[in-house]
Design a protein around this motif. Structure first.
Motif, PDB file in Angstrom:
ATOM      1  N   ALA A 239       0.836  -1.209   0.000  1.00  0.00           N
ATOM      2  CA  ALA A 239       0.000   0.000   0.000  1.00  0.00           C
ATOM      3  C   ALA A 239       0.868   1.255   0.000  1.00  0.00           C
ATOM      4  O   ALA A 239       0.595   2.220  -0.720  1.00  0.00           O
ATOM      5  N   GLY A 242       2.232   1.942  -3.364  1.00  0.00           N
ATOM      6  CA  GLY A 242       1.227   2.585  -4.216  1.00  0.00           C
ATOM      7  C   GLY A 242       1.162   4.074  -3.968  1.00  0.00           C
ATOM      8  O   GLY A 242       1.058   4.876  -4.900  1.00  0.00           O
ATOM      9  N   GLU A 243       1.232   4.451  -2.682  1.00  0.00           N
ATOM     10  CA  GLU A 243       1.167   5.882  -2.359  1.00  0.00           C
ATOM     11  C   GLU A 243       2.382   6.633  -2.906  1.00  0.00           C
ATOM     12  O   GLU A 243       2.278   7.762  -3.335  1.00  0.00           O
ATOM     13  N   LEU A 245       4.593   5.421  -5.417  1.00  0.00           N
ATOM     14  CA  LEU A 245       4.989   5.127  -6.797  1.00  0.00           C
ATOM     15  C   LEU A 245       3.825   5.010  -7.751  1.00  0.00           C
ATOM     16  O   LEU A 245       4.018   4.754  -8.940  1.00  0.00           O
ATOM     17  N   GLY A 246       2.605   5.176  -7.234  1.00  0.00           N
ATOM     18  CA  GLY A 246       1.436   5.103  -8.103  1.00  0.00           C
ATOM     19  C   GLY A 246       1.370   3.768  -8.811  1.00  0.00           C
ATOM     20  O   GLY A 246       1.642   2.719  -8.236  1.00  0.00           O
TER      21      GLY A 246
ATOM     22  N   ASP B 104      -6.201  -0.818   2.026  1.00  0.00           N
ATOM     23  CA  ASP B 104      -4.937  -1.520   1.803  1.00  0.00           C
ATOM     24  C   ASP B 104      -4.919  -2.293   0.495  1.00  0.00           C
ATOM     25  O   ASP B 104      -3.866  -2.542  -0.075  1.00  0.00           O
ATOM     26  N   ARG B 128      -7.355   7.549  -1.630  1.00  0.00           N
ATOM     27  CA  ARG B 128      -7.316   6.843  -2.895  1.00  0.00           C
ATOM     28  C   ARG B 128      -8.116   7.613  -3.948  1.00  0.00           C
ATOM     29  O   ARG B 128      -8.822   8.568  -3.639  1.00  0.00           O
ATOM     30  N   PRO B 216      -4.122   4.453  -6.646  1.00  0.00           N
ATOM     31  CA  PRO B 216      -3.360   5.442  -5.881  1.00  0.00           C
ATOM     32  C   PRO B 216      -3.654   6.842  -6.427  1.00  0.00           C
ATOM     33  O   PRO B 216      -3.884   7.004  -7.626  1.00  0.00           O
ATOM     34  N   PRO B 289       3.994  10.114  -9.830  1.00  0.00           N
ATOM     35  CA  PRO B 289       4.288   9.676  -8.467  1.00  0.00           C
ATOM     36  C   PRO B 289       5.200  10.690  -7.754  1.00  0.00           C
ATOM     37  O   PRO B 289       5.633  11.675  -8.343  1.00  0.00           O
TER      38      PRO B 289
END
Lengths: 468, 468
Positions: A239, A242-243, A245-246, B104, B128, B216, B289
């Motif tokens: 998770a 993702g935040e 590195l997208g 998550d 998100r 994301p 990102p």
């Protein structure tokens, strides 16, 4: 509906209506399962075009002869084999032309018999990426990859096989050609039959061509292996990734120490990334656009991860990245050499993975003493949860426990709303599993659609749905 | 199969088996098309749960009463209206619960009646993104958005509505509930009925719930407007943007000067980004990102573009970005005020867009003197190609030319392998177009599937497929 064998008279009929070249293939290679678990009989026909495929299907439909579509033959669930009746096995091997490449619009049109590695190469030739990637890419053909909606390593970023497809050309049970080839990104004219054909494992029609979506090649990639304290920490790290590195996370694999131990035990070479073998580790890859350091991005993630990561290696060269990936890619060979009692291709919701991993060993321990190698595509919630004999014992020692283990693992996955076939499909091997775990309304719809599109039941009978 | 009207006796029956609250809605709002192009009669029922929906469907199936599913009512092709027979209109408005949010794993489960803006907000609450975004997001509900596979602004990056869905819950024609809710990323157990239901416009079942994929949030976004010498240069710029920015391009819109001129003519305010109104311009957004400047990335693209870009503005503040987007978002209102003779939602392969734009005006000029506002989602090959009267004339002056224009535009799009409904669907408005341009094998399969899953033909009769 009574099916007929592809007997001598029918073969003569086929030979009268098709060129001789369609019968040149050696049948032997088409009539055994890759691991030798089945073998069958059949008449092998290799059409060179969609029109020849239509002729084959029309003849089979007319005579009620079963048809087994055969692509690369790399499937692991017996979708390409018939035991009971002599079918026509239609090979895609001669339909292997790249029809067109449209670099500006990131589209490629191919015959269904093109081998995956050749599709990847044709995309690379124009500076693009075809992201579907899996172990059998040197022999798997596009038709079968789509018919089984194949998965592989890059699903977290690019999706399964179906996500790579804009359109398909399909020959239906009665020989009708559906020209569903399309280079369109948006087309809302009628039911989505493309996705119905993709994943239907040759039971509704034969995919003979596809318009494939290419992707930009990431300008730079980087790989890291992180030691994590637990699967739960790995999910949190996913998770966090993702935040940071997208959608640029290309792979996110979970590895248990058993994988390393099996490499050792099987005498398979690898470069140890850490002094001690880590209990749990994550192997991840990112691919970034121009202008940002991929290594730097992984370093920033490492710094932000805090307690989620105990130790880490970020590859400083492409050789070091290859060494790390070599570990992951050699684990299946290690498994083969050790010899599993039962292997499973399950998926559960990503946040349920830690609880699944916590509970499964106790359930298996009730059945007997085993070793477990749990690894896989954590980014997709897809675990290859494989059960092995203790050292000094063999697969054969546990013959009668295989089904018990399989049922226990599948029951547990199902209890989380999981799947008993995340990426391999149903084929003939998992027909009973589908009946056990599938939603009854879904099964009834599948049967109704099968009867509607293949009323004589000639398309890959016994695969996915039980032959009636 | 003869359908029956939802008459007084049938309404009494429904009232006996459902709570009174299911009948509280004012029917008026449900029985007209948003632009006033149709109005109809019907009994409006608003179930509060999937079980109540099942009761409604079971009753309608038993009595052979037609059902029209009604979601947000924002569709533009008449999918939500029946003229001939009094149907039961089932509203999703009371099924508006967010069932669960799994940050998550980037999954959200919702009732089908949740409004899109509320889904977006629920995703934002956990950091998100729910990427589906379109003009009617304040009133469109998820069920209808999925039933029509809605598109919108961010398709180039995130795909159409179907790409946002992991699973669906559907009530079938006879009231059977299919629990296809799933939080799985990978599940290859049987036919892909999820995607069959998505885009079937309520003719195969009613979507009552969905598991949605969240993404994301890009760490930073930037917007630019580039003046391009031609649509061909815009297509090349799109390819170059892919090479530089990978999949981080969130929107790529083509705008013709007619759009600016109509804003002027209609008295709609906007901040002029350039001294002179550009003949062709591109409005694009990137979302990157952490660790890289989004503005810097657009500057680098501008520098690399060479002759592909004549002039450019990269927004230096979020206010400036909003000003640029305001232009694009106000163009549809400008169009409404001018009043089109005929509007089209077409798509062609991306590299065919320039030729389409080159050829279409001459074809339309043969019909009469018109003004053309061509704009849309170039990144998806989706153009809103709208034809307007000359200044001083009105829509009414060209009443008898509307069909001729529509046919000419659709024929041209079709000649490129294009679609006559890129994102709006078929509904009742485009049934004849589907019959004209659709592949016959596809149409026959659609009919067979419709008959298999809805044998009494009660599900939204006359939408997508002609009522028999």
């Amino acid at each position: 509906m009574v099916l007929q064998e592809a007997n001598g008279a029918f073969l003569d009929h086929l030979k009268a209506i098709l060129p001789a070249a369609a019968f040149a293939a050696d049948p032997a290679g088409f009539l055994t399962e890759p691991r030798g678990r089945w073998s069958g009989r059949g008449v092998v026909v290799s059409p060179a075009s969609v029109d020849e495929m239509s002729v084959v299907m029309g003849a089979c439909h007319g005579a009620q002869v079963p048809v087994v579509p055969y692509s690369g033959g790399t499937g692991l669930v017996g979708g390409q084999i018939v035991e009971d009746l002599v079918p026509v096995v239609v090979s895609l091997a001669r339909m292997n032309r790249v029809r067109g490449v449209y670099a500006d619009e990131n589209v490629m049109e191919v015959d269904a018999g093109v081998i995956l590695a050749d599709v990847q190469a044709a995309a690379a030739d124009v500076g693009r990426l075809f992201p579907l990637s899996l172990a059998s890419e040197g022999s798997a053909r596009i038709g079968g990859l789509l018919a089984t909606n194949a998965g592989g390593l890059n699903v977290i970023r690019y999706g399964n096989a179906r996500a790579q497809v804009l359109g398909v050309e399909v020959v239906l049970a009665d020989g009708t050609i559906w020209n569903g080839m399309s280079r369109l990104r948006k087309d809302n004219t009628g039911y989505d039959l493309r996705d119905l054909m993709i994943g239907s494992e040759g039971t509704l029609g034969i995919i003979t061509g596809a318009s494939l979506r290419m992707m930009p090649r990431p300008a730079q990639e980087a790989t890291a292996m992180f030691v994590v304290p637990s699967p739960k920490a790995a999910v949190s790290l996913l998770a966090l990734a993702g935040e940071h590195l997208g959608e640029t996370v290309t792979a996110f694999e979970l590895i248990h120490r058993q994988g390393f131990d099996f490499l050792e035990e099987a005498g398979l070479a690898y470069k140890a990334p850490f002094k001690d073998v880590p209990e749990w580790s994550v192997l991840m890859k990112v691919g970034l656009p121009k202008g940002q350091s991929a290594q730097g991005a992984l370093e920033a993630l490492f710094e932000a991860a805090g307690d989620l990561v105990l130790d880490g290696v970020i590859a400083q060269s492409s050789q070091q990245a290859r060494d790390l990936w070599n570990i992951r890619e050699t684990i299946p060979e290690g498994n083969r050499r050790i010899g599993s009692v039962s292997s499973h291709d399950i998926s559960v919701p990503i946040s349920c993975v830690p609880t699944f991993i916590e509970r499964a060993p106790a359930i298996i321990a009730e059945i007997g003493e085993f070793r477990i190698n749990c690894f896989g595509h954590l980014g997709d919630g897809n675990l290859h949860y494989n059960v092995f004999p203790q050292k000094g014992r063999t697969r054969a020692d546990h013959e009668n426990q295989r089904d018990v283990i399989k049922t226990a693992v599948h029951d547990l996955a199902h209890s989380f709303g999981g799947s008993v076939s995340a990426e391999h499909g149903i084929g003939r091997l998992k027909v009973a599993d589908l009946e056990t775990y599938g939603d009854p309304a879904k099964l009834a719809m599948m049967r109704a659609i099968k009867d509607a599109l293949d009323p004589r039941g000639i398309m890959n009978p016994g695969a996915v749905l039980r032959a009636l």
